[in-house]
Motif scaffolding. Sequence first.
Motif, PDB file in Angstrom:
ATOM      1  N   UNK A   1       0.839  -1.194   0.000  1.00 16.80           N
ATOM      2  CA  UNK A   1       0.000   0.000   0.000  1.00 16.80           C
ATOM      3  C   UNK A   1       0.878   1.251   0.000  1.00 16.80           C
ATOM      4  N   UNK A   2       2.056   1.131   0.556  1.00 19.49           N
ATOM      5  CA  UNK A   2       3.027   2.236   0.532  1.00 19.49           C
ATOM      6  C   UNK A   2       3.334   2.594  -0.926  1.00 19.49           C
ATOM      7  N   UNK A   3       3.550   1.577  -1.727  1.00 22.15           N
ATOM      8  CA  UNK A   3       3.864   1.740  -3.146  1.00 22.15           C
ATOM      9  C   UNK A   3       2.687   2.380  -3.884  1.00 22.15           C
ATOM     10  N   UNK A   4       1.485   1.843  -3.649  1.00 23.28           N
ATOM     11  CA  UNK A   4       0.289   2.368  -4.317  1.00 23.28           C
ATOM     12  C   UNK A   4       0.089   3.834  -3.948  1.00 23.28           C
ATOM     13  N   UNK A   5       0.189   4.128  -2.658  1.00 21.41           N
ATOM     14  CA  UNK A   5      -0.042   5.511  -2.195  1.00 21.41           C
ATOM     15  C   UNK A   5       0.966   6.472  -2.813  1.00 21.41           C
ATOM     16  N   UNK A   6       2.221   6.074  -2.859  1.00 28.27           N
ATOM     17  CA  UNK A   6       3.255   6.950  -3.422  1.00 28.27           C
ATOM     18  C   UNK A   6       2.977   7.266  -4.880  1.00 28.27           C
ATOM     19  N   UNK A   7       2.605   6.249  -5.627  1.00 25.07           N
ATOM     20  CA  UNK A   7       2.361   6.453  -7.062  1.00 25.07           C
ATOM     21  C   UNK A   7       1.135   7.343  -7.265  1.00 25.07           C
ATOM     22  N   UNK A   8       0.069   7.024  -6.552  1.00 26.59           N
ATOM     23  CA  UNK A   8      -1.163   7.798  -6.729  1.00 26.59           C
ATOM     24  C   UNK A   8      -0.946   9.233  -6.274  1.00 26.59           C
ATOM     25  N   UNK A   9      -0.225   9.429  -5.191  1.00 28.85           N
ATOM     26  CA  UNK A   9       0.046  10.780  -4.697  1.00 28.85           C
ATOM     27  C   UNK A   9       0.863  11.573  -5.718  1.00 28.85           C
ATOM     28  N   UNK A  10       1.820  10.897  -6.337  1.00 27.54           N
ATOM     29  CA  UNK A  10       2.649  11.555  -7.358  1.00 27.54           C
ATOM     30  C   UNK A  10       1.768  12.039  -8.510  1.00 27.54           C
ATOM     31  N   UNK A  11       0.888  11.155  -8.980  1.00 26.83           N
ATOM     32  CA  UNK A  11       0.033  11.541 -10.110  1.00 26.83           C
ATOM     33  C   UNK A  11      -1.022  12.554  -9.676  1.00 26.83           C
ATOM     34  N   UNK A  12      -1.387  12.530  -8.407  1.00 27.76           N
ATOM     35  CA  UNK A  12      -2.336  13.525  -7.883  1.00 27.76           C
ATOM     36  C   UNK A  12      -1.677  14.904  -7.906  1.00 27.76           C
ATOM     37  N   UNK A  13      -0.410  14.980  -7.534  1.00 33.79           N
ATOM     38  CA  UNK A  13       0.317  16.250  -7.576  1.00 33.79           C
ATOM     39  C   UNK A  13       0.430  16.769  -9.009  1.00 33.79           C
TER      40      UNK A  13
ATOM     41  N   UNK B   1      18.928   9.855 -12.601  1.00 36.20           N
ATOM     42  CA  UNK B   1      20.038  10.419 -11.809  1.00 36.20           C
ATOM     43  C   UNK B   1      19.946  11.941 -11.765  1.00 36.20           C
ATOM     44  N   UNK B   2      19.475  12.547 -12.846  1.00 41.92           N
ATOM     45  CA  UNK B   2      19.349  14.015 -12.899  1.00 41.92           C
ATOM     46  C   UNK B   2      18.264  14.523 -11.960  1.00 41.92           C
ATOM     47  N   UNK B   3      17.161  13.805 -11.901  1.00 39.10           N
ATOM     48  CA  UNK B   3      16.015  14.240 -11.089  1.00 39.10           C
ATOM     49  C   UNK B   3      15.729  13.163 -10.062  1.00 39.10           C
ATOM     50  N   UNK B   4      16.396  13.288  -8.936  1.00 41.79           N
ATOM     51  CA  UNK B   4      16.371  12.226  -7.921  1.00 41.79           C
ATOM     52  C   UNK B   4      15.087  12.297  -7.100  1.00 41.79           C
ATOM     53  N   UNK B   5      14.251  11.293  -7.279  1.00 43.50           N
ATOM     54  CA  UNK B   5      12.950  11.248  -6.609  1.00 43.50           C
ATOM     55  C   UNK B   5      13.118  11.294  -5.086  1.00 43.50           C
ATOM     56  N   UNK B   6      14.090  10.568  -4.558  1.00 43.06           N
ATOM     57  CA  UNK B   6      14.260  10.482  -3.104  1.00 43.06           C
ATOM     58  C   UNK B   6      14.606  11.832  -2.487  1.00 43.06           C
ATOM     59  N   UNK B   7      15.306  12.661  -3.235  1.00 45.13           N
ATOM     60  CA  UNK B   7      15.648  13.988  -2.707  1.00 45.13           C
ATOM     61  C   UNK B   7      14.403  14.838  -2.523  1.00 45.13           C
ATOM     62  N   UNK B   8      13.408  14.591  -3.329  1.00 45.98           N
ATOM     63  CA  UNK B   8      12.189  15.391  -3.271  1.00 45.98           C
ATOM     64  C   UNK B   8      11.147  14.766  -2.352  1.00 45.98           C
ATOM     65  N   UNK B   9      11.366  13.541  -1.989  1.00 47.35           N
ATOM     66  CA  UNK B   9      10.348  12.797  -1.265  1.00 47.35           C
ATOM     67  C   UNK B   9      10.497  13.027   0.223  1.00 47.35           C
ATOM     68  N   UNK B  10       9.467  13.507   0.842  1.00 44.98           N
ATOM     69  CA  UNK B  10       9.532  13.774   2.269  1.00 44.98           C
ATOM     70  C   UNK B  10       8.989  12.587   3.035  1.00 44.98           C
ATOM     71  N   UNK B  11       9.824  11.945   3.804  1.00 41.58           N
ATOM     72  CA  UNK B  11       9.393  10.748   4.533  1.00 41.58           C
ATOM     73  C   UNK B  11       8.383  11.097   5.616  1.00 41.58           C
ATOM     74  N   UNK B  12       8.540  12.298   6.177  1.00 46.04           N
ATOM     75  CA  UNK B  12       7.628  12.676   7.269  1.00 46.04           C
ATOM     76  C   UNK B  12       6.214  12.861   6.770  1.00 46.04           C
TER      77      UNK B  12
ATOM     78  N   UNK C   1       4.834  12.928   1.214  1.00 49.83           N
ATOM     79  CA  UNK C   1       4.450  13.630  -0.012  1.00 49.83           C
ATOM     80  C   UNK C   1       5.702  14.203  -0.661  1.00 49.83           C
ATOM     81  N   UNK C   2       5.559  14.546  -1.907  1.00 51.11           N
ATOM     82  CA  UNK C   2       6.645  15.251  -2.584  1.00 51.11           C
ATOM     83  C   UNK C   2       6.610  16.701  -2.133  1.00 51.11           C
ATOM     84  N   UNK C   3       7.767  17.276  -1.921  1.00 46.82           N
ATOM     85  CA  UNK C   3       7.777  18.627  -1.380  1.00 46.82           C
ATOM     86  C   UNK C   3       8.213  19.681  -2.372  1.00 46.82           C
ATOM     87  N   UNK C   4       8.774  19.251  -3.488  1.00 47.58           N
ATOM     88  CA  UNK C   4       9.253  20.292  -4.399  1.00 47.58           C
ATOM     89  C   UNK C   4       8.837  20.080  -5.852  1.00 47.58           C
ATOM     90  N   UNK C   5       7.694  19.447  -6.084  1.00 50.55           N
ATOM     91  CA  UNK C   5       7.344  19.163  -7.490  1.00 50.55           C
ATOM     92  C   UNK C   5       6.963  20.443  -8.224  1.00 50.55           C
TER      93      UNK C   5
END
Lengths: 131, 235
Positions: free
Chosen positions: B142-154, B217-228, B231-235
Motif C-alpha cells: 500500500x506504501x507503493x500504491x499511495x506513493x504512485x497515486x500521490x505523485x500523479x495527484x500532484x 540520476x538528474x532528477x532524484x525522486x528520493x531527494x524530493x520525497x519527504x518521509x515525514x 508527499x513530494x515537497x518540491x514538485x
Amino acid sequence: MKELYNLGLSEIDIKNIIETYPEIKDLTDEEIAKNIEILKNINCNDKHIRNILIANPYYLNRSINDIKSLIMKLKEINIVNINLLFDSNPFLLNRDSYEIDEYIKKELEEGKKLEIIVDELESNPYIIDEK
Amino acid sequence: MIVDELKRYMLEYGFNNEDINKILAVYTFKENEILFFNIKKINTLLETLGYTQNDIVKMAKRFPLLYSYSMKNIKQKIKDMQKLGYSYNDVIKIIKQLPAIYGYSIEENIKQKIKDMLELGYSYNDIIKMTKQLPSIYSYSIENIKQKIELYRLMNISHILVEKATYLMQSCELSFARYMFYKNKGIIIDENNYPKLFIDQLKFKRLYGIDNKTLIQMYNYDEYFSKEKNVLIKI
C-alpha cells in the motif's frame, strides 16, 4: 525475522508475508539477509525491497546463485535499472536466466531486434509473463 | 521411480526439464508421491476451472508455489474474489496474470488494499476496473500504491489511472524524472499530454537524447520525497 523488521516492514506486512509464504518462518536471519543483500547490491533501496517482499516473499527462499545468474543475464542484455524492473514486477525474481534466454530467443525468432525486446521488457516488466 | 514418473508427467504436460527441476526444488520437503498427487490434482482442477495447460504451465513458472495450495483454497479464493464484485471470467483472468493471489488473504490483504484505495479517493467501481486492468495492484504494497497515486495527484492526473491502470507499473522514480524533465523544458504534464510520461525508453531517447538511467540520476525522486509527510515537497 529481525531482517524484515530492519527493513521497516510493519507487523501487518510481516503477518501477510507469513500468510503468503509460511515456510519463511523456517529461514534463518542469515539466509534472509543474504537474499536482501543481493537486492541492495543492485541499488534496491529499503522501499523497493519492502515492495518486493510484500508481493513475492518466496524470493527469500530463492537460491543465491540462481538470482545472481538472473541479474547477470539482465545486465548482459543491457537492462540498466534492474532495481526498478524488480520493483515493478517482483515476480521476475522467480525467473531463471534460462527463461530470459528462452523469451529473448522466441522474440528474436519473431523478427524483433534485441533493442526493442529489452525496451518492451523495461516498459512492461510483465510482458515476459504474458507471452 | 516416482520422481521419474512425475517428471515424465510434467514433460508431457508442457514443462521442460529446467522448469521441472526449478518447480520440484520448491517442494524438496514434500514426499514425492504426495507431491505428484498434488500437482496432478491441482492441474486437473485448474483445467476444470477454465485454464488451458499452457496457462497452467505459465502460472506455475511465474509462481512455483502454485502447487502448495489445497484444492479447497483454490476454489474458495475464486468464490471470495467473485463476492468482491468480479465475474467468474474476471477472476480466472486476474489469477492467470497474478497466481500469487492464491497466497493473499482476502480479509487482511485484498480487502485491506481495496479499503486503502477507497481512502485515496477512488470509488469501489473504479478499483474493480483498475484491478481488472492491472491485477498486480493486489501485489503492490500500500506504501507503493499511495506513493504512485500521490505523485500523479500532484500532477493532477490521478483520475486517468481509472482508465489506464497499467500506468501504475511505471516506477515513481521514472515518472517523477520525466515530469521534471518536461517541466524544465516548459512542458507541464496535464490530462491532455500525460502519455508523454509513459513513452518507451527508445522513443524518449530518440526524441530527447537522454536515457532513463541518466534522467533518473538528474532528477532524484528520493531527494524530493519527504518521509515525514509522505508527499513530494518540491514538485
